[in-house]
Design a protein around this motif. Structure first.
Motif, short mmCIF file in Angstrom:
data_model
loop_
_atom_site.label_atom_id
_atom_site.label_comp_id
_atom_site.label_asym_id
_atom_site.label_seq_id
_atom_site.Cartn_x
_atom_site.Cartn_y
_atom_site.Cartn_z
N LEU A 337 31.44 70.82 16.21
CA LEU A 337 31.11 69.40 16.04
C LEU A 337 31.28 69.01 14.58
CD1 LEU A 337 30.07 66.94 17.72
CD2 LEU A 337 27.86 67.38 16.66
N ARG A 338 32.43 68.44 14.28
CA ARG A 338 32.66 68.02 12.89
C ARG A 338 31.66 66.94 12.50
NH1 ARG A 338 38.72 66.28 12.96
NH2 ARG A 338 38.14 65.25 11.01
N CYS A 339 31.36 66.86 11.21
CA CYS A 339 30.50 65.78 10.75
C CYS A 339 31.12 64.47 11.23
CB CYS A 339 30.43 65.76 9.23
SG CYS A 339 29.67 67.22 8.54
N PRO A 340 30.28 63.55 11.71
CA PRO A 340 30.85 62.29 12.21
C PRO A 340 31.73 61.58 11.19
CG PRO A 340 28.56 62.49 12.87
CD PRO A 340 28.84 63.66 11.95
N GLY A 341 31.38 61.68 9.91
CA GLY A 341 32.17 61.00 8.89
C GLY A 341 33.26 61.85 8.27
N CYS A 342 33.55 62.99 8.86
CA CYS A 342 34.51 63.92 8.26
C CYS A 342 35.93 63.35 8.30
CB CYS A 342 34.48 65.24 9.01
SG CYS A 342 35.64 66.47 8.38
N ALA A 343 36.63 63.48 7.20
CA ALA A 343 38.01 62.99 7.14
C ALA A 343 38.96 64.15 6.88
CB ALA A 343 38.13 61.95 6.04
N ASN A 344 38.47 65.36 7.00
CA ASN A 344 39.27 66.55 6.69
C ASN A 344 39.71 67.22 7.99
OD1 ASN A 344 40.28 69.00 5.91
ND2 ASN A 344 38.49 69.62 4.71
N PRO A 345 40.98 67.11 8.34
CA PRO A 345 41.43 67.62 9.65
C PRO A 345 41.36 69.14 9.73
CG PRO A 345 43.30 66.89 8.33
CD PRO A 345 42.06 66.50 7.57
N GLN A 346 41.19 69.81 8.59
CA GLN A 346 41.11 71.27 8.63
C GLN A 346 39.76 71.76 9.13
OE1 GLN A 346 42.33 73.12 4.92
NE2 GLN A 346 44.11 73.59 6.17
N PRO B 250 22.46 60.35 7.48
CA PRO B 250 23.49 59.43 7.92
C PRO B 250 22.90 58.35 8.83
CG PRO B 250 23.61 61.41 9.24
CD PRO B 250 22.54 61.65 8.20
N SER B 251 23.52 57.19 8.84
CA SER B 251 23.02 56.09 9.65
C SER B 251 23.39 56.30 11.12
CB SER B 251 23.62 54.77 9.13
OG SER B 251 24.28 54.06 10.15
N THR B 252 22.39 56.13 11.98
CA THR B 252 22.61 56.32 13.42
C THR B 252 23.75 55.46 13.92
OG1 THR B 252 20.25 56.80 13.67
CG2 THR B 252 21.47 56.24 15.67
N GLU B 253 23.77 54.20 13.48
CA GLU B 253 24.81 53.30 13.96
C GLU B 253 26.20 53.77 13.54
OE1 GLU B 253 24.32 49.18 12.99
OE2 GLU B 253 26.33 48.67 13.71
N ARG B 254 26.31 54.20 12.27
CA ARG B 254 27.63 54.64 11.81
C ARG B 254 28.05 55.93 12.50
NH1 ARG B 254 28.09 54.73 5.56
NH2 ARG B 254 26.33 53.33 5.89
N VAL B 255 27.07 56.80 12.75
CA VAL B 255 27.38 58.04 13.47
C VAL B 255 27.94 57.73 14.85
CG1 VAL B 255 26.31 60.04 14.60
CG2 VAL B 255 25.85 59.57 12.18
N ILE B 256 27.33 56.75 15.53
CA ILE B 256 27.82 56.37 16.86
C ILE B 256 29.26 55.86 16.77
CG2 ILE B 256 27.51 54.68 18.73
CD1 ILE B 256 24.44 54.94 18.15
N ARG B 257 29.51 54.99 15.78
CA ARG B 257 30.88 54.46 15.59
C ARG B 257 31.88 55.59 15.40
NH1 ARG B 257 30.82 49.03 14.81
NH2 ARG B 257 28.85 48.16 14.03
N ARG B 258 31.48 56.56 14.59
CA ARG B 258 32.42 57.62 14.24
C ARG B 258 32.60 58.62 15.37
NH1 ARG B 258 30.26 58.25 8.04
NH2 ARG B 258 31.83 56.94 7.08
N VAL B 296 33.13 51.27 20.96
CA VAL B 296 33.93 52.34 20.35
C VAL B 296 34.36 53.38 21.38
CG1 VAL B 296 32.95 52.02 18.05
CG2 VAL B 296 31.89 53.67 19.63
N GLY B 297 34.14 53.09 22.65
CA GLY B 297 34.72 53.96 23.68
C GLY B 297 33.83 55.09 24.17
N ILE B 298 32.54 55.07 23.77
CA ILE B 298 31.61 56.06 24.34
C ILE B 298 31.21 55.51 25.71
CG2 ILE B 298 29.36 57.18 24.08
CD1 ILE B 298 29.72 56.88 21.03
N THR B 299 31.80 56.07 26.75
CA THR B 299 31.63 55.48 28.09
C THR B 299 30.26 55.77 28.66
OG1 THR B 299 32.78 57.42 28.93
CG2 THR B 299 34.07 55.40 28.69
N GLN B 300 29.66 56.89 28.24
CA GLN B 300 28.31 57.19 28.72
C GLN B 300 27.38 57.37 27.54
OE1 GLN B 300 28.14 60.08 32.05
NE2 GLN B 300 30.37 59.97 31.97
N PHE B 301 26.65 56.32 27.24
CA PHE B 301 25.68 56.33 26.14
C PHE B 301 24.31 56.19 26.78
CE2 PHE B 301 23.03 54.14 22.99
CZ PHE B 301 23.25 54.91 21.86
#
Lengths: 374, 374
Positions: A337-346, B250-258, B296-301
């Motif tokens: 589970l990559r960090c949600p904000g991760c931008a590093n594809p490696q 990290p912000s819950t909302e941003r995590v969901i988006r990502r 953002v396409g999370i079909t089951q939240f």
């Protein structure tokens, strides 16, 4: 070829073994975008590294001229494989290989030594108990890149131990260090000592990406305190922030200042995220913060010893690897589970995994750049 | 006078029971310097409160016209004292008294009701499992101030339950809510669900003072995940940041988006720091973030249910108080250690404590203002 059956790669940051290595070490550290992201890094990284080199050299000179981390890691590795050979004859002989991040022995050195030893089955074993992308993540990414660079992409079958923040053996050994730390105070005073758990800080941008480190640090601290079952109050703080960005607090140094101002006289600092002594314990905690504590009136400022060669910790390392080998696990459930904000594809990949049990990959949109870069 | 032997004050934030209470609730909230510190607070607090009132009113209208937190707290209190009367006949009869922070029933109401019931022995029992100065700290300070204001400074003998982040009963009940949450997914999909633990965020200035909240949240999350023993990966994030300052991420909302952008389809959000449904679960998590997830396409939240009236949670509350009463403890070892950066002399005090066992006070330089203010 010594026909080692199981190779265990002990991954850690490492530190300069002598004063001449300080400059190159800092240059590599400040160039690594997986640990720190600076604007104009190609220019600013070397600039900061060069500017800090004299000061850091002086710090290493003050603790004997170099970091003891290689010596301790090797002692830990020896103790671990000796125990593993007894615990797990079916996967023996075991050998450990040190892979530091910014000084030798690096990933390449570990991989070439494994090849020379005839290793096929390999475990990438982080020496950071709590996972962060800037430590364990960076080490793993570098390990896979090094395998690619050295033409050893298919040489080994890998599995990963990526975190062990609340492993029983680790917690028990860490709790022993706190007990030893408290034993440095007079029996009548022990209950009055404030326990100051200190972990290396991270820039807030890393936290905001969703790095799991602070959650796991919090869990380690709680477990140690519960195992200790002592009346001492405790605080968690973060040390070693550097540079212009905002880091996760509270800052260990500021906490010490404020405890002193409040009239606290007895503080035991506990390095909760390090397994060996190095510059952050021997110099930053013991000397720098020790002086701060003295200035603000904390008359008894002590540090719990690092785990180093403590037999109970060697037991814990061997037990961790033993259980891992027996489980047939490729990696734990958190690894992919990559960090949600991760931008590093490696991030969060594995090369040539063993055919064991593994949670399914989470990146349902695979990054096309990845195959090419590995 | 109904001759209650043990009074248990259940302290919580509270929420407006109807739409007319929204304005006054927000005014009090933004006036409380123990929860939020604003420049020119006397002016800016009411300004922000008034500006937010229409929007917040609409949110409460959307969840049935008011907060259900009083109803749930009363149900929890009834379940708790009923169990306590059975578990602990020697301290029975027990009664609960709700003390909300910004709506009635407030501390004054609880104290006057206790006086009317003939209570002498009183327990201040926070309903926030993890300690923060901005929640439990603020509630306790207000409780002591209210006792002073009402002339009931010496009316009761107090002890405190100030945190229970890793209490076994709490963790077991919370783990049950996660199991119930996972049961909302198809059996074949359950192992693929990402668990998103969400706690109310705090301004970074509070964190930097040394507030213990994030450490304790991290410990709660770890314990639930370990108890759950499921293959699901998990993340901890923080919700509900507001205003111009920087908050803990990290912000819950941003995590969901990502997570959505990354292609995750199934997310179970778990409110780890709330015990009852209120606006942050019913509106923010279920509606606001539910819409974000959908976009953002999370079909089951889905959301794990709040603890509310869950019998296992009522058992946990009763068990916590029972063990506390039996221990003779005045407060836990952490209570008197003020945040190192705390500038509020009211913090971490107690009025008229029972003559039980208590760690010694840590403030070795007592604040002269304190006696006068209490």
């Amino acid at each position: 070829m010594s026909n080692i059956k199981t190779g265990i790669v002990m991954m850690n940051l490492g530190g300069p073994a002598d004063l001449d290595q300080v400059g190159p070490f800092l240059l590599e550290l400040f160039a690594d975008r997986e640990i720190i992201q600076l604007p104009f890094q190609r220019w600013l990284g070397p600039y900061i590294a060069r500017r800090r080199t004299p000061r850091v050299k002086a710090l290493y000179a003050g603790i004997g001229g170099g970091s003891p981390i290689l010596r301790y890691t090797e002692a830990q590795g020896r103790g671990m494989v000796e125990r593993l050979d007894r615990l797990s004859p079916e996967t023996a002989p075991h050998q450990f290989y040190v892979a530091f991040r910014y000084v030798r022995p690096k990933s390449e050195d570990a991989l070439r030594a494994m090849q020379a030893d005839g290793v096929r089955r390999a475990v990438a074993f982080t020496q950071y108990p709590q996972f962060s992308c800037s430590t364990t993540g960076s080490s793993l990414n570098e390990l896979w890149r090094a395998a690619s660079r050295t033409g050893l992409k298919d040489a080994f079958e890998w599995s990963i131990i990526d975190r062990w923040a609340t492993d029983d053996g680790f917690i028990e050994a860490m709790t022993d260090t706190v007990r030893d730390g408290l034993a440095q105070f007079q029996p009548a005073d022990r209950g009055r000592v404030v326990l100051l758990f200190s972990a290396h800080s991270l820039p807030l941008d890393v936290i905001d990406r969703g790095d799991p480190y602070p959650q796991e640090i919090g869990a380690s601290v709680q477990r140690v305190v519960e195992r200790l079952s002592a009346p001492n109050p405790y605080i968690l703080a973060y040390q070693s922030d550097v540079g212009p960005v905002r880091w996760l607090g509270p800052s260990t140094e500021r906490v010490i200042r404020r405890l002193g101002a409040r009239g606290e006289k007895r503080v035991l600092v506990v390095p909760i995220a390090f397994t060996s002594d190095h510059i952050e314990t021997l110099s930053e905690l013991d000397r720098e913060y020790g002086e701060v504590a003295h200035r603000v009136g904390i008359t008894q400022f002590r540090r719990a010893p690092a785990l180093n060669e403590r037999p109970r910790f060697l037991d814990a390392l061997a037990d961790l690897v033993h259980r891992h080998l027996r489980s047939g696990e490729v990696y734990g459930t958190q690894y992919l589970l990559r960090c949600p904000g991760c931008a590093n594809p490696q991030c969060r990949n594995i090369l040539n995994p063993i055919s064991g049990s593994a949670p399914e990959p989470r990146s349902t949109r695979p990054d096309p750049a990845l195959g090419a870069r590995l």
